[in-house]
Scaffold this motif. Structure first.
Motif, PDB file in Angstrom:
ATOM      1  N   PHE A  67       0.824  -1.203   0.000  1.00 38.07           N
ATOM      2  CA  PHE A  67       0.000   0.000   0.000  1.00 38.07           C
ATOM      3  C   PHE A  67       0.864   1.261   0.000  1.00 38.07           C
ATOM      4  N   THR A  68       1.919   1.250   0.801  1.00 35.56           N
ATOM      5  CA  THR A  68       2.781   2.422   0.923  1.00 35.56           C
ATOM      6  C   THR A  68       3.552   2.700  -0.359  1.00 35.56           C
ATOM      7  N   ILE A  69       4.116   1.668  -0.964  1.00 35.83           N
ATOM      8  CA  ILE A  69       4.911   1.863  -2.180  1.00 35.83           C
ATOM      9  C   ILE A  69       4.042   1.878  -3.430  1.00 35.83           C
ATOM     10  N   GLY A  70       2.764   1.611  -3.278  1.00 28.32           N
ATOM     11  CA  GLY A  70       1.860   1.687  -4.409  1.00 28.32           C
ATOM     12  C   GLY A  70       1.983   0.540  -5.388  1.00 28.32           C
ATOM     13  N   PHE A  71       2.076  -0.666  -4.887  1.00 24.90           N
ATOM     14  CA  PHE A  71       2.132  -1.848  -5.745  1.00 24.90           C
ATOM     15  C   PHE A  71       0.816  -2.613  -5.600  1.00 24.90           C
ATOM     16  N   ARG A  72       0.144  -2.815  -6.751  1.00 29.52           N
ATOM     17  CA  ARG A  72      -1.211  -3.386  -6.724  1.00 29.52           C
ATOM     18  C   ARG A  72      -2.046  -2.593  -5.720  1.00 29.52           C
ATOM     19  N   THR A  73      -2.095  -1.287  -5.930  1.00 25.11           N
ATOM     20  CA  THR A  73      -2.614  -0.365  -4.923  1.00 25.11           C
ATOM     21  C   THR A  73      -4.037  -0.674  -4.504  1.00 25.11           C
ATOM     22  N   ARG A  74      -4.892  -0.964  -5.471  1.00 23.51           N
ATOM     23  CA  ARG A  74      -6.291  -1.217  -5.131  1.00 23.51           C
ATOM     24  C   ARG A  74      -6.421  -2.428  -4.211  1.00 23.51           C
ATOM     25  N   LEU A  75      -5.758  -3.518  -4.574  1.00 25.05           N
ATOM     26  CA  LEU A  75      -5.807  -4.727  -3.763  1.00 25.05           C
ATOM     27  C   LEU A  75      -5.162  -4.503  -2.407  1.00 25.05           C
ATOM     28  N   ALA A  76      -4.034  -3.794  -2.402  1.00 29.01           N
ATOM     29  CA  ALA A  76      -3.334  -3.518  -1.140  1.00 29.01           C
ATOM     30  C   ALA A  76      -4.179  -2.637  -0.223  1.00 29.01           C
ATOM     31  N   THR A  77      -4.934  -1.699  -0.793  1.00 33.77           N
ATOM     32  CA  THR A  77      -5.801  -0.841   0.007  1.00 33.77           C
ATOM     33  C   THR A  77      -6.909  -1.654   0.666  1.00 33.77           C
ATOM     34  N   ILE A  78      -7.467  -2.602  -0.064  1.00 32.47           N
ATOM     35  CA  ILE A  78      -8.518  -3.460   0.489  1.00 32.47           C
ATOM     36  C   ILE A  78      -7.996  -4.256   1.675  1.00 32.47           C
ATOM     37  N   PHE A  79      -6.827  -4.880   1.508  1.00 30.85           N
ATOM     38  CA  PHE A  79      -6.258  -5.681   2.595  1.00 30.85           C
ATOM     39  C   PHE A  79      -5.859  -4.803   3.774  1.00 30.85           C
ATOM     40  N   THR A  80      -5.302  -3.626   3.498  1.00 31.17           N
ATOM     41  CA  THR A  80      -4.923  -2.710   4.573  1.00 31.17           C
ATOM     42  C   THR A  80      -6.138  -2.294   5.387  1.00 31.17           C
ATOM     43  N   PHE A  81      -7.232  -1.996   4.689  1.00 32.12           N
ATOM     44  CA  PHE A  81      -8.464  -1.616   5.386  1.00 32.12           C
ATOM     45  C   PHE A  81      -8.985  -2.763   6.239  1.00 32.12           C
ATOM     46  N   LEU A  82      -9.012  -3.981   5.697  1.00 27.84           N
ATOM     47  CA  LEU A  82      -9.533  -5.128   6.443  1.00 27.84           C
ATOM     48  C   LEU A  82      -8.687  -5.427   7.677  1.00 27.84           C
ATOM     49  N   ILE A  83      -7.371  -5.349   7.531  1.00 26.37           N
ATOM     50  CA  ILE A  83      -6.479  -5.607   8.664  1.00 26.37           C
ATOM     51  C   ILE A  83      -6.654  -4.530   9.730  1.00 26.37           C
ATOM     52  N   PHE A  84      -6.651  -3.272   9.294  1.00 25.42           N
ATOM     53  CA  PHE A  84      -6.764  -2.174  10.257  1.00 25.42           C
ATOM     54  C   PHE A  84      -8.125  -2.204  10.942  1.00 25.42           C
ATOM     55  N   TRP A  85      -9.170  -2.465  10.183  1.00 19.15           N
ATOM     56  CA  TRP A  85     -10.527  -2.583  10.748  1.00 19.15           C
ATOM     57  C   TRP A  85     -10.579  -3.680  11.812  1.00 19.15           C
ATOM     58  N   SER A  86      -9.980  -4.814  11.500  1.00 22.51           N
ATOM     59  CA  SER A  86     -10.027  -5.953  12.416  1.00 22.51           C
ATOM     60  C   SER A  86      -9.241  -5.677  13.689  1.00 22.51           C
ATOM     61  N   LEU A  87      -8.054  -5.091  13.557  1.00 16.16           N
ATOM     62  CA  LEU A  87      -7.251  -4.768  14.735  1.00 16.16           C
ATOM     63  C   LEU A  87      -7.929  -3.688  15.575  1.00 16.16           C
ATOM     64  N   TYR A  88      -8.573  -2.755  14.913  1.00 13.30           N
ATOM     65  CA  TYR A  88      -9.239  -1.656  15.623  1.00 13.30           C
ATOM     66  C   TYR A  88     -10.335  -2.195  16.539  1.00 13.30           C
ATOM     67  N   TYR A  89     -11.162  -3.106  16.034  1.00 15.13           N
ATOM     68  CA  TYR A  89     -12.284  -3.608  16.823  1.00 15.13           C
ATOM     69  C   TYR A  89     -11.908  -4.813  17.685  1.00 15.13           C
ATOM     70  N   ARG A  90     -10.762  -5.431  17.392  1.00 14.97           N
ATOM     71  CA  ARG A  90     -10.345  -6.556  18.237  1.00 14.97           C
ATOM     72  C   ARG A  90     -10.016  -6.095  19.639  1.00 14.97           C
ATOM     73  N   ASN A  91      -9.441  -4.908  19.761  1.00 17.69           N
ATOM     74  CA  ASN A  91      -9.179  -4.332  21.083  1.00 17.69           C
ATOM     75  C   ASN A  91      -9.404  -2.829  21.007  1.00 17.69           C
ATOM     76  N   PRO A  92     -10.641  -2.369  21.167  1.00 15.47           N
ATOM     77  CA  PRO A  92     -10.952  -0.940  21.025  1.00 15.47           C
ATOM     78  C   PRO A  92     -10.431  -0.071  22.156  1.00 15.47           C
ATOM     79  N   PHE A  93      -9.846  -0.679  23.190  1.00 10.35           N
ATOM     80  CA  PHE A  93      -9.406   0.097  24.346  1.00 10.35           C
ATOM     81  C   PHE A  93      -7.988   0.639  24.176  1.00 10.35           C
ATOM     82  N   ILE A  94      -7.318   0.288  23.112  1.00 17.96           N
ATOM     83  CA  ILE A  94      -5.977   0.830  22.864  1.00 17.96           C
ATOM     84  C   ILE A  94      -5.985   1.762  21.665  1.00 17.96           C
ATOM     85  N   THR A  95      -7.162   2.167  21.226  1.00 16.20           N
ATOM     86  CA  THR A  95      -7.268   3.047  20.071  1.00 16.20           C
ATOM     87  C   THR A  95      -7.406   4.499  20.524  1.00 16.20           C
ATOM     88  N   ASN A  96      -7.304   5.407  19.559  1.00 16.21           N
ATOM     89  CA  ASN A  96      -7.497   6.825  19.841  1.00 16.21           C
ATOM     90  C   ASN A  96      -8.207   7.475  18.665  1.00 16.21           C
TER      91      ASN A  96
END
Length: 323
Positions: free
Chosen positions: A91-120
């Motif tokens: 995602f950062t280097i822009g390789f297969r950007t669309r696919l990388a953005t989808i995976f980045t969103f899914l990972i970040f979404w999952s980590l965010y809600y897996r433990n919402p008490f360490i977020t800001n």
């Protein structure tokens, strides 16, 4: 009229800003993942700070579905985490950007809600902006995708106009989200008695988590500086959307945002939050404005080089004359 409207809607805009946002945001998320790599099982594991039972109960009440609903095994967390690091690098280097953005969103979404008490608040807006970034063209500049596309000729798709409209709509929503964030934050500050009295920054900096040893003490001991920082913060956030309405005051809004978040990141120990917020500021300039800034920078640079060379030649000739 219809032709002009069609041209306006079907022309991709803010491509440079979207790409800069992608690179900056990806750098911040990658740092976040690597920084917490050793403690990932403590933060997001089944036997960590927020056990699976509580996570399932909380997500069920809120109707949230994440990747961690598939399994709570340690190997699954490791797999998700490492795939996430790879996806964020892409995602950062822009390789297969669309696919990388989808995976980045899914990972970040999952980590965010897996433990919402360490977020800001920074994690919250990243989660929102990443969703809209799924529909934008984030790999047009500063990406491997652009380098690879220049090596091959590709014909325009019939869906290109619709893709442009979708991109422009996504960028507009992300900008509006940023504007709403500043506006509501400023309005809530105005309603607070400490902000009205000019003491809010003092009490915020006295929180132990926000202390910068040797610097915070110097700031909160100055009554005038505390009042200035408090009122200037409110003034900046409330005036932010209005400053964007003019092509000249827009730069003042950007300068204020960079100074504001740099100060928050350094003084209040919220570096990653400030990095995320600055990442979104790149959206506020159009492509033509970026090209204009680059052109002016090149002009100033060439003038500076010429001036240095002229001074060196004068010094050299003076030495020859004296010698």
């Amino acid at each position: 009229m219809i032709h002009r409207l069609n041209h306006f809607l079907s022309t991709k805009r803010v491509l440079i800003g979207t790409s800069l946002m992608r690179f900056s945001l990806g750098t911040g998320i990658l740092f976040y993942l690597l920084y917490h790599y050793q403690e990932r099982h403590l933060l997001w594991g089944s036997e960590g700070l927020w056990p699976t039972e509580k996570f399932m109960e909380s997500s069920g009440e809120r109707g949230i579905i994440t990747l961690f609903h598939l399994s709570d095994a340690p190997w699954f967390l490791d797999g998700i985490y490492h795939i996430g690091i790879l996806a964020v690098v892409m995602f950062t280097i822009g390789f297969r950007t669309r696919l990388a953005t989808i995976f980045t969103f899914l990972i970040f979404w999952s980590l965010y809600y897996r433990n919402p008490f360490i977020t800001n608040g920074g994690d919250n807006i990243v989660r929102i902006q990443l969703f809209f970034l799924l529909f934008a063209q984030a790999g047009t500049h500063f990406s491997l995708d652009r380098m690879l596309s220049q090596r091959r000729t590709s014909s325009k798709s019939r869906l290109e106009p619709y893709s442009s409209i979708l991109h422009n709509f996504a960028v507009l929503v992300m900008i509006l989200q940023l504007v709403c964030l500043y506006t509501t934050s400023g309005i809530y500050k105005i309603m607070g008695s400490m902000w009205q009295g000019g003491t809010a920054v003092y009490y915020a900096m006295r929180v132990q988590d926000y202390v910068w040893p040797g610097v915070s003490e110097w700031i909160w001991q100055s009554e005038g500086l505390i009042v200035l920082l408090t009122y200037s913060s409110v003034l900046f956030q409330v005036s932010f959307p209005f400053l964007l309405l003019n092509r000249y005051t827009k730069y003042l809004a950007l300068l204020g945002a960079f100074c504001f978040h740099t100060g928050v990141g350094l003084v209040m120990n919220l570096a990653l939050f400030s990095w995320y917020m600055i990442s979104f500021e790149w959206l506020l300039l159009t492509d033509s404005e970026y090209h204009r800034l680059i052109k002016r920078w090149k002009t100033l640079y060439s003038k500076g080089v010429s001036l240095v060379r002229r001074q060196n030649m004068e010094k050299e000739s003076m030495r020859e004359w004296v010698g």
